[in-house]
Design a protein around this motif. Structure first.
Motif, PDB file in Angstrom:
ATOM      1  N   THR A  29       0.852  -1.177   0.000  1.00  0.00           N
ATOM      2  CA  THR A  29       0.000   0.000   0.000  1.00  0.00           C
ATOM      3  C   THR A  29       0.888   1.227   0.000  1.00  0.00           C
ATOM      4  O   THR A  29       1.701   1.380   0.908  1.00  0.00           O
ATOM      5  CB  THR A  29      -0.797  -0.010   1.327  1.00  0.00           C
ATOM      6  OG1 THR A  29      -1.644  -1.152   1.351  1.00  0.00           O
ATOM      7  CG2 THR A  29      -1.578   1.235   1.537  1.00  0.00           C
ATOM      8  N   THR A  45      -8.423   7.015  -0.442  1.00  0.00           N
ATOM      9  CA  THR A  45      -7.582   5.896  -0.881  1.00  0.00           C
ATOM     10  C   THR A  45      -7.253   4.977   0.297  1.00  0.00           C
ATOM     11  O   THR A  45      -7.306   3.753   0.159  1.00  0.00           O
ATOM     12  CB  THR A  45      -6.313   6.442  -1.564  1.00  0.00           C
ATOM     13  OG1 THR A  45      -6.718   7.117  -2.755  1.00  0.00           O
ATOM     14  CG2 THR A  45      -5.360   5.326  -1.947  1.00  0.00           C
ATOM     15  N   GLN A  49      -8.143   0.982   0.729  1.00  0.00           N
ATOM     16  CA  GLN A  49      -7.158  -0.062   1.006  1.00  0.00           C
ATOM     17  C   GLN A  49      -7.551  -0.878   2.239  1.00  0.00           C
ATOM     18  O   GLN A  49      -7.281  -2.076   2.312  1.00  0.00           O
ATOM     19  CB  GLN A  49      -5.768   0.572   1.184  1.00  0.00           C
ATOM     20  CG  GLN A  49      -5.217   1.079  -0.152  1.00  0.00           C
ATOM     21  CD  GLN A  49      -4.133   2.127  -0.022  1.00  0.00           C
ATOM     22  OE1 GLN A  49      -4.058   2.846   0.970  1.00  0.00           O
ATOM     23  NE2 GLN A  49      -3.289   2.234  -1.034  1.00  0.00           N
ATOM     24  N   ARG A  53      -8.449  -4.859   2.349  1.00  0.00           N
ATOM     25  CA  ARG A  53      -7.812  -5.746   3.328  1.00  0.00           C
ATOM     26  C   ARG A  53      -8.858  -6.514   4.138  1.00  0.00           C
ATOM     27  O   ARG A  53      -8.794  -7.730   4.292  1.00  0.00           O
ATOM     28  CB  ARG A  53      -6.974  -4.841   4.244  1.00  0.00           C
ATOM     29  CG  ARG A  53      -6.489  -5.458   5.473  1.00  0.00           C
ATOM     30  CD  ARG A  53      -6.028  -4.413   6.493  1.00  0.00           C
ATOM     31  NE  ARG A  53      -5.793  -5.152   7.726  1.00  0.00           N
ATOM     32  CZ  ARG A  53      -4.652  -5.778   7.983  1.00  0.00           C
ATOM     33  NH1 ARG A  53      -3.643  -5.696   7.168  1.00  0.00           N
ATOM     34  NH2 ARG A  53      -4.516  -6.477   9.092  1.00  0.00           N
ATOM     35  N   GLN A  65       0.108  -7.056   4.841  1.00  0.00           N
ATOM     36  CA  GLN A  65       0.062  -5.744   4.180  1.00  0.00           C
ATOM     37  C   GLN A  65       1.241  -4.897   4.663  1.00  0.00           C
ATOM     38  O   GLN A  65       1.516  -4.824   5.860  1.00  0.00           O
ATOM     39  CB  GLN A  65      -1.261  -5.044   4.531  1.00  0.00           C
ATOM     40  CG  GLN A  65      -1.455  -3.722   3.812  1.00  0.00           C
ATOM     41  CD  GLN A  65      -2.645  -2.937   4.378  1.00  0.00           C
ATOM     42  OE1 GLN A  65      -3.255  -3.331   5.366  1.00  0.00           O
ATOM     43  NE2 GLN A  65      -2.942  -1.814   3.761  1.00  0.00           N
ATOM     44  N   MET A  67       2.762  -1.017   4.423  1.00  0.00           N
ATOM     45  CA  MET A  67       2.518   0.368   4.011  1.00  0.00           C
ATOM     46  C   MET A  67       3.772   1.197   4.296  1.00  0.00           C
ATOM     47  O   MET A  67       4.342   1.102   5.385  1.00  0.00           O
ATOM     48  CB  MET A  67       1.345   0.963   4.788  1.00  0.00           C
ATOM     49  CG  MET A  67       1.063   2.413   4.397  1.00  0.00           C
ATOM     50  SD  MET A  67      -0.294   3.109   5.342  1.00  0.00           S
ATOM     51  CE  MET A  67       0.486   3.284   6.927  1.00  0.00           C
ATOM     52  N   HIS A 226      -0.762  -4.428  -5.452  1.00  0.00           N
ATOM     53  CA  HIS A 226      -0.143  -3.136  -5.177  1.00  0.00           C
ATOM     54  C   HIS A 226      -1.230  -2.089  -5.398  1.00  0.00           C
ATOM     55  O   HIS A 226      -1.925  -2.136  -6.407  1.00  0.00           O
ATOM     56  CB  HIS A 226       1.027  -2.926  -6.150  1.00  0.00           C
ATOM     57  CG  HIS A 226       1.994  -1.870  -5.700  1.00  0.00           C
ATOM     58  ND1 HIS A 226       1.582  -0.642  -5.278  1.00  0.00           N
ATOM     59  CD2 HIS A 226       3.340  -1.875  -5.604  1.00  0.00           C
ATOM     60  CE1 HIS A 226       2.646   0.067  -4.933  1.00  0.00           C
ATOM     61  NE2 HIS A 226       3.726  -0.653  -5.115  1.00  0.00           N
ATOM     62  N   SER A 227      -1.370  -1.168  -4.451  1.00  0.00           N
ATOM     63  CA  SER A 227      -2.463  -0.198  -4.621  1.00  0.00           C
ATOM     64  C   SER A 227      -2.066   1.208  -4.209  1.00  0.00           C
ATOM     65  O   SER A 227      -1.091   1.417  -3.488  1.00  0.00           O
ATOM     66  CB  SER A 227      -3.685  -0.644  -3.809  1.00  0.00           C
ATOM     67  OG  SER A 227      -3.389  -0.544  -2.441  1.00  0.00           O
ATOM     68  N   GLY A 228      -2.880   2.145  -4.691  1.00  0.00           N
ATOM     69  CA  GLY A 228      -2.695   3.559  -4.357  1.00  0.00           C
ATOM     70  C   GLY A 228      -3.769   4.353  -5.086  1.00  0.00           C
ATOM     71  O   GLY A 228      -4.648   3.777  -5.736  1.00  0.00           O
TER      72      GLY A 228
END
Ligand code: AMP
Ligand code: ZN
Length: 479
Positions: A29, A45, A49, A53, A65, A67, A226-228
């Motif tokens: 994240t 955002t 996330q 999760r 996870q 971050m 993968h996120s954002g």
């Protein structure tokens, strides 16, 4: 249960989600850049996330996870210098504020929170690996990634690099697609700037390298998700792919999930536009943490969300409706037995709820399933058709709902108190109120109305208002 499908920015389509190791999801994240308080747009955002999760956990996955916290970048260096403090001292304050804000919004803590400045060695090693493989060059003490050496550069954001001038460089951490260039992995120190003495020379990391280094350190060379926010697709995530895949020769992330922006009057909420609100500002204007969380979670993450005080008020009444519904289920004594029709109704709601979330986290559809059920159950209760045995399956579904949406527990006052925004959260706790209500119910049963009225007055003095309804249910509200 419905097959989980996520929209993968890399493929451009919604695909079945299958993690690399069965039963386990390794997710990275992109976290905050701690140069100021995060705004509610950033939290759009971060809430997405968290929903992701929680959803994966609810489907039985073990989620790991990671971050990052960007505690060194162009803006932090500038702001710390302007304030005359070290970047550590400058960022500590905002990291603490960010973690406090996360708690207010019921964001579960990731397994690893990684501070960039604590991973300089990992970044330097990764840059060295890239250098060994011929992906870098240096100029005036800085090290750059040569994007022409990485032929698939642009595959995530779909930019066309064909006509680009080889060797053109960019030194800034943040730039747009029109300026796609060789980017800085390591920056030579400018006079007066904080720097680290390392085997690749004195300096400090560019922004992008931290995420590659920390993701691979904690999650291995290939991660699942993968996120954002969408603004990170280019250049940040594109550069992360180039750095990671350049070094390992392996796929970096299998699914790329991007949240659309929170808008204000159709413009992206951002610090630079000046159209932002921090959580603390919203809370001090009387909005509750649960309203903010509900609003941000209620719109599917790939849709833009236009933010307004009215939308927050709408969220507040939705949360209240759900909390009152739970209270009604707990406090009313329904006729014995159970009804097959209600059991079918609840099963359908659960199916719709699950189907919504499985479909690329369509939270709006999942919520519609819950609110439709609430309406139908309330009608059945009003008509005397709801039975005691029907309550448990409804409550079980509401628990599944809250495992993801996390708004039912009425602890807004405690949260505001924890943030130092209200002085007194000394009002009675939910459990205390429930106990007093049970006592009052008992008094009424033995027709001791003096005792019952006394309890009502006591509660009123402590800010709790009671509403007796014709069906015998008692609802309460904090003033
Ligand atoms: P930053 O602190 O600028 O690195 O941003 C932290 C996260 O917030 C990133 O995932 C950004 O993409 C995201 N973000 C920034 N502005 C918005 C917005 N208006 N709406 C949604 N997400 C945003
Ligand atoms: Zn990142």
């Amino acid at each position: 249960m419905a097959e989980i499908r996520f929209h993968n920015t890399m493929s451009g389509v919604t695909e079945p989600f299958v993690p690399l190791v069965p039963g386990e999801v390794r997710a990275y994240t992109c976290g905050p850049t701690v140069y100021d308080f995060a705004h509610v747009g950033n939290f759009r955002t971060f809430v997405f996330q968290d929903v992701l999760r929680r959803y994966l956990k609810s489907r039985g996955y073990r989620v790991i996870q990671v971050m990052n916290v960007t505690d060194v970048d162009d803006r932090i260096i500038q702001k710390a210098a302007a304030a005359g403090v070290s970047i550590r001292d400058y960022t500590d304050k905002y990291i603490q504020a960010y973690l406090d804000d996360r708690r207010a919004l019921n964001l579960e803590p990731p397994e690893h929170i990684a501070r960039a400045t604590e991973h300089i060695d990992d970044m330097v090693e990764l840059i060295q690996r890239l250098t060994e493989k011929g992906y870098t060059y240096t100029s005036e003490g800085s090290t750059y990634f040569r994007i022409s050496k990485f032929p698939s550069y642009g595959k995530l954001s779909k930019i066309d690099v064909a006509g680009m001038q080889t060797g053109a460089r960019v030194d800034m951490d943040r730039y747009d697609k029109d300026n796609a260039r060789d980017f800085a992995l390591w920056k030579a120190p400018k006079p007066g700037e904080h720097f680290w003495e390392t085997p690749i020379g004195p300096g400090r990391p560019g922004w992008h390298i931290e995420c590659s280094a920390m993701a691979m350190k904690y999650l291995g060379e290939t991660l699942d998700i993968h996120s954002g926010g969408v603004d990170l697709t280019f250049p940040h995530h594109e550069n992360e792919i180039a750095q990671s895949e350049g070094a390992t020769g392996k796929q970096f992330a299998r699914y790329w999930l991007h949240a659309e922006h929170l808008l204000v009057d159709h413009e992206k909420m951002s610090k630079s536009m000046g159209n932002f609100a921090t959580l603390r500002e919203l809370f001090s204007h009387g909005h509750k943490p649960s309203s903010v969380r509900f609003l941000l979670a209620s719109v599917p993450y790939r849709s833009q969300l236009n933010f307004s005080p009215e939308s927050l008020q709408g969220a507040a009444s939705s949360v209240e409706r759900l909390r009152n519904f739970i209270l009604r289920l707990h406090s009313v004594k329904f006729p014995e037995g159970s009804s097959p029709a209600m059991s079918e109704r609840v099963a359908k709601a659960r199916e719709d709820f699950d189907r919504g979330l499985a479909d690329d986290l369509n939270t709006a559809q999942a919520l519609a399933a819950i609110f439709d059920l609430v309406r139908d159950v309330n009608i059945a209760m009003d008509r005397g058709e709801f039975r005691q045995g029907d309550a448990a399956p409804v409550l079980a579904l509401m628990d599944s709902f809250d495992a993801i949406f996390a708004v039912l527990h009425d602890d807004d006052a405690e949260k505001l108190h924890a943030l130092g925004l209200i002085e007194d959260s000394s009002g009675p706790s939910d459990a205390e109120i429930d106990a007093l209500l049970a006592e009052r119910q008992a008094a009424r049963k033995r027709r001791d109305f003096t005792a019952s009225d006394r309890i009502r007055d006591q509660l009123a003095e402590r800010g709790i208002m009671l509403e007796d309804s014709p069906d015998g249910a008692i609802r309460w509200k904090r003033k």
